[in-house]
Design an enzyme around this catalytic site. Sequence first.
Site, mmCIF file in Angstrom:
data_model
loop_
_atom_site.group_PDB
_atom_site.id
_atom_site.type_symbol
_atom_site.label_atom_id
_atom_site.label_comp_id
_atom_site.label_asym_id
_atom_site.label_seq_id
_atom_site.Cartn_x
_atom_site.Cartn_y
_atom_site.Cartn_z
ATOM 1 N N SER A 60 -7.321 3.993 9.086
ATOM 2 C CA SER A 60 -8.018 3.744 8.214
ATOM 3 C C SER A 60 -7.610 2.943 7.283
ATOM 4 O O SER A 60 -8.222 2.227 6.505
ATOM 5 C CB SER A 60 -8.417 5.280 7.526
ATOM 6 O OG SER A 60 -8.930 5.464 6.372
ATOM 7 N N HIS B 234 0.826 -1.162 -0.085
ATOM 8 C CA HIS B 234 0.178 0.090 0.135
ATOM 9 C C HIS B 234 0.836 1.303 -0.027
ATOM 10 O O HIS B 234 1.753 1.348 0.861
ATOM 11 C CB HIS B 234 -0.885 -0.073 1.282
ATOM 12 C CG HIS B 234 -1.692 1.169 1.228
ATOM 13 N ND1 HIS B 234 -2.949 1.287 0.737
ATOM 14 C CD2 HIS B 234 -1.897 2.435 1.926
ATOM 15 C CE1 HIS B 234 -3.582 2.525 0.523
ATOM 16 N NE2 HIS B 234 -2.824 3.139 1.459
ATOM 17 N N LYS C 82 -8.592 -1.430 6.171
ATOM 18 C CA LYS C 82 -9.016 -2.005 4.974
ATOM 19 C C LYS C 82 -7.993 -3.149 4.278
ATOM 20 O O LYS C 82 -8.277 -4.092 3.943
ATOM 21 C CB LYS C 82 -8.753 -0.915 3.793
ATOM 22 C CG LYS C 82 -10.111 -0.108 3.916
ATOM 23 C CD LYS C 82 -10.027 1.124 3.126
ATOM 24 C CE LYS C 82 -9.012 2.238 3.360
ATOM 25 N NZ LYS C 82 -9.105 3.800 3.173
ATOM 26 N N ARG D 276 -14.638 12.954 7.922
ATOM 27 C CA ARG D 276 -13.275 13.550 8.078
ATOM 28 C C ARG D 276 -13.161 14.504 6.927
ATOM 29 O O ARG D 276 -12.611 15.693 7.152
ATOM 30 C CB ARG D 276 -12.249 12.490 8.221
ATOM 31 C CG ARG D 276 -12.303 11.729 9.622
ATOM 32 C CD ARG D 276 -11.272 10.691 9.437
ATOM 33 N NE ARG D 276 -9.927 10.779 9.128
ATOM 34 C CZ ARG D 276 -9.207 9.879 8.460
ATOM 35 N NH1 ARG D 276 -9.544 8.834 8.107
ATOM 36 N NH2 ARG D 276 -8.071 10.340 8.138
ATOM 37 N N ASP E 249 -15.007 2.605 8.233
ATOM 38 C CA ASP E 249 -14.132 3.797 7.666
ATOM 39 C C ASP E 249 -14.455 4.290 6.748
ATOM 40 O O ASP E 249 -14.058 5.690 6.623
ATOM 41 C CB ASP E 249 -12.604 2.837 7.373
ATOM 42 C CG ASP E 249 -11.782 3.844 6.499
ATOM 43 O OD1 ASP E 249 -11.482 4.692 7.319
ATOM 44 O OD2 ASP E 249 -11.364 3.830 5.246
HETATM 45 N N1 URA Z 1 -5.981 6.818 2.931
HETATM 46 C C1 URA Z 1 -7.015 6.243 3.317
HETATM 47 O O1 URA Z 1 -7.289 5.340 3.152
HETATM 48 N N2 URA Z 1 -7.239 6.883 4.548
HETATM 49 C C2 URA Z 1 -6.788 8.009 5.109
HETATM 50 O O2 URA Z 1 -7.454 8.461 6.036
HETATM 51 C C3 URA Z 1 -5.908 8.913 4.283
HETATM 52 C C4 URA Z 1 -5.526 8.334 3.188
#
Ligand code: URA
Length: 438
Positions: free
Chosen positions: A198, A97, A202, A183, A176
Amino acid sequence: MSARVGPARRHDAVRIIEAKRDGRELDDDEIDWIVEGFTSGAVAPEQMSALAMAIYFRGMTDHEISRWTSAMVRSGTRLDLSTVTRGDAVVPTVDKHSTGGVGDAITLVLTPLLATWDVAVPQLSGRGLGHTGGTLDKLESIPGWRADLDADELRAVLTRTGAVICAAGADLAPADRALYALRDVTGTVASIPMIAASIMSKKIAEGTGALVLDVKFGSGAFLPAPADARELARVMVGIGAAAGVRTSALVTANHTPLGRAVGNALEVAEAREILAGGGPADMVDLTCALALEALAAVGIPDADPRARLADGRAMDAYRAMISAQGGDPDAVPPRAAHVVQVRAPASGPIRWDALGVGRASWLSGAGRTGPGETVDHAAGVLLDRVEGEVVSAGDVVATVHAGDAARLPAAVDELRAALGTGPGRGPAGEVADRLRGW
Ligand code: URA
Protein backbone atom coordinates in the site's frame (compact mmCIF):
# COMPACT_ATOMS: atom_id res chain seq x y z
CA MET A 1 -22.94 -13.67 -12.17
CA SER A 2 -20.46 -12.16 -14.65
CA ALA A 3 -19.40 -9.74 -11.89
CA ARG A 4 -17.82 -12.71 -10.11
CA VAL A 5 -15.61 -13.55 -13.07
CA GLY A 6 -12.44 -11.56 -13.78
CA PRO A 7 -11.94 -9.01 -16.54
CA ALA A 8 -10.49 -11.20 -19.30
CA ARG A 9 -12.06 -14.41 -17.92
CA ARG A 10 -8.63 -16.05 -17.79
CA HIS A 11 -8.98 -16.75 -14.09
CA ASP A 12 -11.62 -17.19 -11.49
CA ALA A 13 -11.60 -15.04 -8.34
CA VAL A 14 -12.85 -17.94 -6.24
CA ARG A 15 -9.93 -20.19 -7.33
CA ILE A 16 -7.47 -17.40 -6.50
CA ILE A 17 -9.00 -16.88 -3.04
CA GLU A 18 -8.91 -20.64 -2.41
CA ALA A 19 -5.30 -20.85 -3.57
CA LYS A 20 -4.18 -18.19 -1.11
CA ARG A 21 -6.43 -19.61 1.61
CA ASP A 22 -4.60 -22.91 1.19
CA GLY A 23 -1.18 -21.25 1.29
CA ARG A 24 -0.20 -21.37 -2.38
CA GLU A 25 1.99 -18.66 -3.94
CA LEU A 26 0.00 -16.70 -6.54
CA ASP A 27 1.61 -16.37 -9.95
CA ASP A 28 2.17 -13.02 -11.72
CA ASP A 29 -0.78 -13.49 -14.03
CA GLU A 30 -3.18 -14.23 -11.19
CA ILE A 31 -2.03 -11.16 -9.26
CA ASP A 32 -2.30 -8.84 -12.27
CA TRP A 33 -5.70 -10.28 -13.12
CA ILE A 34 -7.25 -9.90 -9.66
CA VAL A 35 -5.94 -6.37 -9.04
CA GLU A 36 -7.06 -5.27 -12.51
CA GLY A 37 -10.45 -6.92 -12.01
CA PHE A 38 -10.92 -5.28 -8.62
CA THR A 39 -10.05 -1.86 -10.11
CA SER A 40 -12.51 -2.26 -12.98
CA GLY A 41 -15.28 -3.57 -10.72
CA ALA A 42 -15.28 -7.04 -12.26
CA VAL A 43 -14.02 -8.63 -9.04
CA ALA A 44 -16.55 -8.03 -6.26
CA PRO A 45 -15.56 -6.22 -3.04
CA GLU A 46 -16.54 -9.26 -0.94
CA GLN A 47 -14.16 -11.40 -2.99
CA MET A 48 -11.32 -8.92 -2.54
CA SER A 49 -12.12 -8.79 1.20
CA ALA A 50 -11.90 -12.57 1.39
CA LEU A 51 -8.57 -12.50 -0.44
CA ALA A 52 -7.31 -9.80 1.96
CA MET A 53 -8.18 -12.06 4.89
CA ALA A 54 -6.41 -15.01 3.22
CA ILE A 55 -3.32 -12.82 2.69
CA TYR A 56 -3.55 -11.62 6.29
CA PHE A 57 -3.23 -15.21 7.53
CA ARG A 58 -1.06 -16.76 4.80
CA GLY A 59 1.18 -13.82 3.93
CA MET A 60 2.91 -13.32 0.58
CA THR A 61 6.38 -14.05 -0.73
CA ASP A 62 8.64 -11.09 -1.56
CA HIS A 63 8.03 -11.73 -5.26
CA GLU A 64 4.24 -11.75 -4.80
CA ILE A 65 4.42 -8.48 -2.83
CA SER A 66 6.47 -6.74 -5.53
CA ARG A 67 4.12 -7.94 -8.25
CA TRP A 68 1.06 -6.92 -6.21
CA THR A 69 2.61 -3.46 -5.72
CA SER A 70 3.30 -2.95 -9.42
CA ALA A 71 -0.24 -4.08 -10.28
CA MET A 72 -1.55 -1.40 -7.89
CA VAL A 73 0.77 1.22 -9.42
CA ARG A 74 -0.58 0.30 -12.89
CA SER A 75 -4.17 0.75 -11.67
CA GLY A 76 -3.63 4.52 -12.01
CA THR A 77 -1.16 7.02 -13.45
CA ARG A 78 2.53 7.10 -12.59
CA LEU A 79 3.99 10.62 -12.52
CA ASP A 80 7.17 11.16 -14.48
CA LEU A 81 9.39 13.52 -12.50
CA SER A 82 12.62 12.47 -14.20
CA THR A 83 12.97 15.87 -15.94
CA VAL A 84 12.26 18.24 -13.05
CA THR A 85 14.67 21.18 -13.21
CA ARG A 86 15.95 23.78 -10.78
CA GLY A 87 17.61 26.66 -12.50
CA ASP A 88 18.79 25.09 -15.74
CA ALA A 89 19.72 21.68 -14.34
CA VAL A 90 17.70 18.49 -14.11
CA VAL A 91 17.77 17.45 -10.45
CA PRO A 92 17.21 14.11 -8.70
CA THR A 93 13.96 13.58 -6.83
CA VAL A 94 13.91 12.23 -3.29
CA ASP A 95 11.06 11.74 -0.84
CA LYS A 96 10.52 10.51 2.71
CA HIS A 97 7.66 8.47 4.15
CA SER A 98 6.87 7.76 7.78
CA THR A 99 4.71 4.80 8.69
CA GLY A 100 3.07 7.08 11.25
CA GLY A 101 3.77 7.99 14.84
CA VAL A 102 2.69 10.39 17.57
CA GLY A 103 4.14 13.92 17.38
CA ASP A 104 5.74 13.16 14.02
CA ALA A 105 6.03 16.55 12.29
CA ILE A 106 9.36 15.64 10.67
CA THR A 107 8.02 16.04 7.11
CA LEU A 108 7.32 19.74 7.72
CA VAL A 109 11.01 20.31 8.46
CA LEU A 110 12.71 17.68 6.33
CA THR A 111 11.00 18.57 3.03
CA PRO A 112 12.24 22.22 2.89
CA LEU A 113 15.55 21.25 4.50
CA LEU A 114 16.31 18.82 1.64
CA ALA A 115 15.29 21.47 -0.89
CA THR A 116 18.27 23.58 0.19
CA TRP A 117 20.38 21.13 -1.87
CA ASP A 118 20.02 20.67 -5.65
CA VAL A 119 17.23 18.11 -5.37
CA ALA A 120 13.44 18.15 -5.74
CA VAL A 121 11.21 16.75 -2.99
CA PRO A 122 7.74 15.63 -4.16
CA GLN A 123 5.93 14.84 -0.91
CA LEU A 124 2.46 13.45 -1.61
CA SER A 125 0.80 13.06 1.78
CA GLY A 126 -2.42 12.07 3.43
CA ARG A 127 -4.82 13.21 6.11
CA GLY A 128 -4.80 11.66 9.57
CA LEU A 129 -7.13 8.95 10.79
CA GLY A 130 -7.15 7.81 14.41
CA HIS A 131 -4.36 8.69 16.84
CA THR A 132 -1.60 9.53 14.30
CA GLY A 133 -1.83 12.94 12.67
CA GLY A 134 -1.73 13.64 8.93
CA THR A 135 0.73 16.07 7.36
CA LEU A 136 -2.01 17.77 5.31
CA ASP A 137 -4.13 18.43 8.43
CA LYS A 138 -1.12 20.06 10.05
CA LEU A 139 -0.39 22.35 7.11
CA GLU A 140 -4.07 23.20 6.65
CA SER A 141 -3.85 25.05 9.97
CA ILE A 142 -1.92 27.72 7.99
CA PRO A 143 -4.38 30.25 6.52
CA GLY A 144 -4.62 30.10 2.72
CA TRP A 145 -2.46 26.97 2.29
CA ARG A 146 -3.82 24.61 -0.39
CA ALA A 147 -3.26 20.83 -0.39
CA ASP A 148 -5.05 20.07 -3.65
CA LEU A 149 -2.72 20.76 -6.57
CA ASP A 150 -3.09 19.31 -10.06
CA ALA A 151 -0.11 17.68 -11.77
CA ASP A 152 0.92 20.94 -13.54
CA GLU A 153 0.78 22.96 -10.30
CA LEU A 154 2.76 20.26 -8.47
CA ARG A 155 5.51 20.40 -11.08
CA ALA A 156 5.50 24.23 -11.10
CA VAL A 157 5.91 24.46 -7.29
CA LEU A 158 8.61 21.79 -7.39
CA THR A 159 10.53 23.62 -10.09
CA ARG A 160 10.21 26.99 -8.34
CA THR A 161 10.94 25.96 -4.75
CA GLY A 162 12.36 22.42 -4.88
CA ALA A 163 9.71 21.18 -2.46
CA VAL A 164 6.01 20.45 -2.54
CA ILE A 165 3.73 18.84 0.03
CA CYS A 166 0.29 18.11 -1.39
CA ALA A 167 -2.59 15.62 -1.51
CA ALA A 168 -2.21 12.49 -3.61
CA GLY A 169 -4.64 12.74 -6.57
CA ALA A 170 -7.46 10.22 -6.94
CA ASP A 171 -5.66 8.61 -9.88
CA LEU A 172 -2.59 7.64 -7.84
CA ALA A 173 -2.82 3.88 -7.17
CA PRO A 174 -6.66 3.83 -7.05
CA ALA A 175 -6.61 0.06 -6.39
CA ASP A 176 -4.85 0.76 -3.09
CA ARG A 177 -7.40 3.38 -2.09
CA ALA A 178 -10.28 0.95 -2.72
CA LEU A 179 -8.49 -1.98 -1.07
CA TYR A 180 -7.57 0.07 2.01
CA ALA A 181 -11.26 0.95 2.47
CA LEU A 182 -12.06 -2.79 2.54
CA ARG A 183 -9.14 -3.64 4.85
CA ASP A 184 -10.22 -0.91 7.23
CA VAL A 185 -13.63 -2.54 7.81
CA THR A 186 -12.54 -6.19 7.69
CA GLY A 187 -9.78 -6.31 10.32
CA THR A 188 -7.05 -6.80 7.72
CA VAL A 189 -5.02 -3.60 7.97
CA ALA A 190 -2.22 -5.02 10.14
CA SER A 191 -0.70 -7.26 7.45
CA ILE A 192 2.95 -6.55 6.61
CA PRO A 193 2.65 -7.50 2.90
CA MET A 194 -0.44 -5.35 2.42
CA ILE A 195 0.90 -2.36 4.40
CA ALA A 196 4.17 -2.52 2.45
CA ALA A 197 2.44 -2.77 -0.93
CA SER A 198 0.00 0.00 0.00
CA ILE A 199 2.68 2.50 1.01
CA MET A 200 5.12 1.63 -1.76
CA SER A 201 2.51 1.65 -4.56
CA LYS A 202 1.74 5.31 -3.76
CA LYS A 203 5.40 6.28 -3.49
CA ILE A 204 6.36 4.54 -6.73
CA ALA A 205 3.35 6.07 -8.56
CA GLU A 206 4.36 9.51 -7.29
CA GLY A 207 7.49 9.19 -9.44
CA THR A 208 10.25 9.81 -6.91
CA GLY A 209 13.69 8.48 -7.85
CA ALA A 210 14.82 7.91 -4.25
CA LEU A 211 12.97 7.30 -1.01
CA VAL A 212 13.86 7.18 2.65
CA LEU A 213 11.42 5.41 4.96
CA ASP A 214 10.97 6.11 8.66
CA VAL A 215 9.52 2.82 9.93
CA LYS A 216 8.33 3.24 13.49
CA PHE A 217 7.88 0.83 16.36
CA GLY A 218 6.52 1.38 19.87
CA SER A 219 3.01 2.04 21.13
CA GLY A 220 2.52 5.07 18.84
CA ALA A 221 3.28 3.03 15.71
CA PHE A 222 1.11 0.92 13.41
CA LEU A 223 3.19 -2.15 14.28
CA PRO A 224 4.41 -1.78 17.90
CA ALA A 225 6.89 -4.72 17.94
CA PRO A 226 10.44 -3.80 16.79
CA ALA A 227 10.76 -7.11 14.90
CA ASP A 228 7.58 -6.36 12.90
CA ALA A 229 8.80 -2.84 12.08
CA ARG A 230 12.13 -4.27 10.91
CA GLU A 231 10.37 -6.82 8.71
CA LEU A 232 8.12 -4.10 7.25
CA ALA A 233 11.25 -2.04 6.51
CA ARG A 234 12.95 -5.03 4.84
CA VAL A 235 9.94 -5.72 2.63
CA MET A 236 9.48 -2.08 1.61
CA VAL A 237 13.16 -1.62 0.79
CA GLY A 238 12.94 -4.75 -1.38
CA ILE A 239 9.85 -3.45 -3.23
CA GLY A 240 11.65 -0.15 -3.88
CA ALA A 241 14.72 -1.92 -5.23
CA ALA A 242 12.57 -4.10 -7.54
CA ALA A 243 10.85 -0.97 -8.88
CA GLY A 244 14.11 0.93 -9.49
CA VAL A 245 13.58 3.44 -6.63
CA ARG A 246 16.70 3.92 -4.47
CA THR A 247 15.10 3.09 -1.14
CA SER A 248 16.44 2.92 2.38
CA ALA A 249 14.78 2.71 5.78
CA LEU A 250 15.52 3.84 9.30
CA VAL A 251 13.70 1.82 11.97
CA THR A 252 12.93 4.30 14.77
CA ALA A 253 11.35 4.36 18.22
CA ASN A 254 7.93 5.84 19.01
CA HIS A 255 7.24 4.50 22.50
CA THR A 256 6.93 8.12 23.64
CA PRO A 257 5.94 11.10 21.46
CA LEU A 258 8.48 12.80 19.22
CA GLY A 259 9.08 16.36 20.37
CA ARG A 260 6.69 18.17 22.72
CA ALA A 261 3.74 19.02 20.46
CA VAL A 262 0.94 16.68 19.36
CA GLY A 263 -1.81 18.31 17.29
CA ASN A 264 -1.94 20.21 14.04
CA ALA A 265 -1.11 23.91 14.64
CA LEU A 266 0.94 22.96 17.71
CA GLU A 267 3.16 20.74 15.54
CA VAL A 268 3.50 23.43 12.86
CA ALA A 269 4.71 25.85 15.56
CA GLU A 270 7.22 23.24 16.77
CA ALA A 271 8.43 22.64 13.19
CA ARG A 272 9.02 26.38 12.85
CA GLU A 273 11.12 26.36 16.03
CA ILE A 274 13.34 23.68 14.47
CA LEU A 275 13.56 25.61 11.19
CA ALA A 276 14.63 28.63 13.24
CA GLY A 277 17.55 26.63 14.61
CA GLY A 278 16.00 25.46 17.92
CA GLY A 279 13.36 22.89 18.83
CA PRO A 280 13.44 19.56 20.69
CA ALA A 281 16.65 17.56 20.31
CA ASP A 282 14.90 14.28 19.42
CA MET A 283 13.14 15.90 16.46
CA VAL A 284 16.31 17.62 15.27
CA ASP A 285 18.35 14.42 15.54
CA LEU A 286 15.86 12.32 13.57
CA THR A 287 15.34 15.02 10.94
CA CYS A 288 19.11 15.18 10.38
CA ALA A 289 19.49 11.37 10.29
CA LEU A 290 16.76 11.12 7.64
CA ALA A 291 18.24 14.04 5.69
CA LEU A 292 21.67 12.37 5.57
CA GLU A 293 20.10 9.12 4.39
CA ALA A 294 18.02 10.87 1.69
CA LEU A 295 21.01 12.87 0.44
CA ALA A 296 23.23 9.79 0.36
CA ALA A 297 20.62 8.07 -1.83
CA VAL A 298 20.95 10.84 -4.46
CA GLY A 299 24.74 10.89 -4.33
CA ILE A 300 25.27 13.88 -2.00
CA PRO A 301 27.65 12.65 0.73
CA ASP A 302 29.16 14.64 3.62
CA ALA A 303 26.21 17.01 3.96
CA ASP A 304 25.69 19.09 7.11
CA PRO A 305 21.92 19.45 7.66
CA ARG A 306 22.36 20.95 11.15
CA ALA A 307 24.20 23.91 9.67
CA ARG A 308 21.32 24.59 7.28
CA LEU A 309 18.79 24.54 10.13
CA ALA A 310 21.01 26.89 12.13
CA ASP A 311 21.79 29.43 9.39
CA GLY A 312 18.20 30.01 8.18
CA ARG A 313 18.47 28.35 4.77
CA ALA A 314 15.91 25.66 5.69
CA MET A 315 13.52 28.34 7.02
CA ASP A 316 13.84 30.29 3.76
CA ALA A 317 12.97 27.12 1.81
CA TYR A 318 9.96 26.50 4.11
CA ARG A 319 8.66 30.03 3.59
CA ALA A 320 9.01 29.69 -0.20
CA MET A 321 7.23 26.30 -0.17
CA ILE A 322 4.31 27.51 1.99
CA SER A 323 3.88 30.74 0.00
CA ALA A 324 3.94 28.87 -3.33
CA GLN A 325 0.85 26.95 -2.15
CA GLY A 326 -1.05 30.07 -1.08
CA GLY A 327 -0.15 29.94 2.63
CA ASP A 328 1.02 32.77 4.85
CA PRO A 329 4.20 31.46 6.50
CA ASP A 330 4.08 34.28 9.09
CA ALA A 331 0.45 33.82 10.13
CA VAL A 332 -0.15 33.52 13.87
CA PRO A 333 -1.20 29.91 14.52
CA PRO A 334 -4.82 29.40 15.66
CA ARG A 335 -5.20 29.16 19.44
CA ALA A 336 -7.62 26.93 21.28
CA ALA A 337 -10.33 28.65 23.33
CA HIS A 338 -9.84 26.18 26.20
CA VAL A 339 -6.56 25.05 27.77
CA VAL A 340 -6.28 22.75 30.80
CA GLN A 341 -3.11 21.95 32.71
CA VAL A 342 -2.20 18.42 33.78
CA ARG A 343 -0.02 18.07 36.91
CA ALA A 344 2.26 15.27 38.08
CA PRO A 345 0.58 13.12 40.74
CA ALA A 346 3.94 12.09 42.26
CA SER A 347 7.62 13.03 42.24
CA GLY A 348 10.23 11.24 40.14
CA PRO A 349 11.21 10.60 36.53
CA ILE A 350 8.24 10.45 34.16
CA ARG A 351 7.21 8.43 31.16
CA TRP A 352 4.69 9.33 28.47
CA ASP A 353 3.04 6.54 26.51
CA ALA A 354 2.89 7.61 22.85
CA LEU A 355 -0.42 5.89 22.08
CA GLY A 356 -2.11 7.45 25.12
CA VAL A 357 -0.85 10.95 24.28
CA GLY A 358 -1.94 10.47 20.64
CA ARG A 359 -5.39 9.37 21.78
CA ALA A 360 -5.66 12.36 24.16
CA SER A 361 -4.86 14.70 21.26
CA TRP A 362 -7.41 12.93 19.08
CA LEU A 363 -10.08 13.19 21.82
CA SER A 364 -9.34 16.92 22.18
CA GLY A 365 -10.49 17.32 18.56
CA ALA A 366 -7.17 17.21 16.65
CA GLY A 367 -8.01 13.96 14.84
CA ARG A 368 -10.97 12.41 13.06
CA THR A 369 -12.99 9.24 13.67
CA GLY A 370 -13.92 8.67 10.03
CA PRO A 371 -12.83 9.93 6.59
CA GLY A 372 -14.19 13.36 5.64
CA GLU A 373 -14.64 14.70 9.19
CA THR A 374 -13.21 18.14 9.94
CA VAL A 375 -10.47 18.54 12.54
CA ASP A 376 -9.89 21.27 15.14
CA HIS A 377 -6.58 22.75 13.98
CA ALA A 378 -5.81 24.37 17.35
CA ALA A 379 -6.53 21.26 19.45
CA GLY A 380 -3.94 18.89 20.87
CA VAL A 381 -1.45 18.28 23.65
CA LEU A 382 1.70 20.18 24.56
CA LEU A 383 4.13 18.35 26.82
CA ASP A 384 5.90 20.70 29.25
CA ARG A 385 8.02 17.86 30.59
CA VAL A 386 9.13 14.91 28.46
CA GLU A 387 9.96 11.29 29.22
CA GLY A 388 12.99 10.90 31.50
CA GLU A 389 12.66 14.35 33.16
CA VAL A 390 12.44 14.36 36.95
CA VAL A 391 9.40 16.26 38.27
CA SER A 392 7.94 17.08 41.67
CA ALA A 393 4.38 16.20 42.62
CA GLY A 394 2.10 19.06 41.50
CA ASP A 395 4.37 20.28 38.68
CA VAL A 396 2.58 21.11 35.42
CA VAL A 397 3.68 18.41 32.98
CA ALA A 398 1.37 19.08 30.02
CA THR A 399 -1.51 21.17 28.69
CA VAL A 400 -4.52 19.99 26.69
CA HIS A 401 -5.91 22.42 24.08
CA ALA A 402 -9.45 22.25 22.66
CA GLY A 403 -11.93 24.48 20.88
CA ASP A 404 -14.85 22.52 22.33
CA ALA A 405 -14.80 22.46 26.15
CA ALA A 406 -16.98 19.33 26.17
CA ARG A 407 -14.06 17.39 24.74
CA LEU A 408 -11.68 18.26 27.56
CA PRO A 409 -12.65 15.79 30.35
CA ALA A 410 -12.12 12.67 28.20
CA ALA A 411 -8.89 14.06 26.71
CA VAL A 412 -7.50 14.96 30.14
CA ASP A 413 -8.40 11.51 31.55
CA GLU A 414 -6.65 9.85 28.62
CA LEU A 415 -3.56 12.04 29.06
CA ARG A 416 -3.40 11.31 32.81
CA ALA A 417 -3.55 7.59 32.01
CA ALA A 418 -0.66 8.02 29.55
CA LEU A 419 1.56 9.47 32.30
CA GLY A 420 3.70 6.97 34.21
CA THR A 421 6.81 6.96 36.33
CA GLY A 422 10.12 5.21 35.89
CA PRO A 423 13.44 5.89 34.21
CA GLY A 424 13.28 7.06 30.60
CA ARG A 425 13.42 4.39 27.90
CA GLY A 426 15.58 6.44 25.52
CA PRO A 427 14.44 9.26 23.24
CA ALA A 428 11.72 8.95 20.61
CA GLY A 429 13.19 8.81 17.15
CA GLU A 430 16.25 6.81 18.22
CA VAL A 431 17.45 4.82 15.21
CA ALA A 432 17.42 1.09 15.97
CA ASP A 433 18.34 -0.13 12.49
CA ARG A 434 19.16 1.04 8.96
CA LEU A 435 18.45 -0.93 5.78
CA ARG A 436 19.57 0.08 2.30
CA GLY A 437 18.35 -1.31 -1.01
CA TRP A 438 21.13 0.35 -3.02
N1 URA B 1 -0.46 3.46 5.48
C1 URA B 1 -0.81 3.17 4.21
O1 URA B 1 -0.70 4.00 3.31
N2 URA B 1 -1.29 1.93 3.96
C2 URA B 1 -1.41 0.99 4.92
O2 URA B 1 -1.85 -0.10 4.62
C3 URA B 1 -1.04 1.32 6.24
C4 URA B 1 -0.55 2.57 6.49
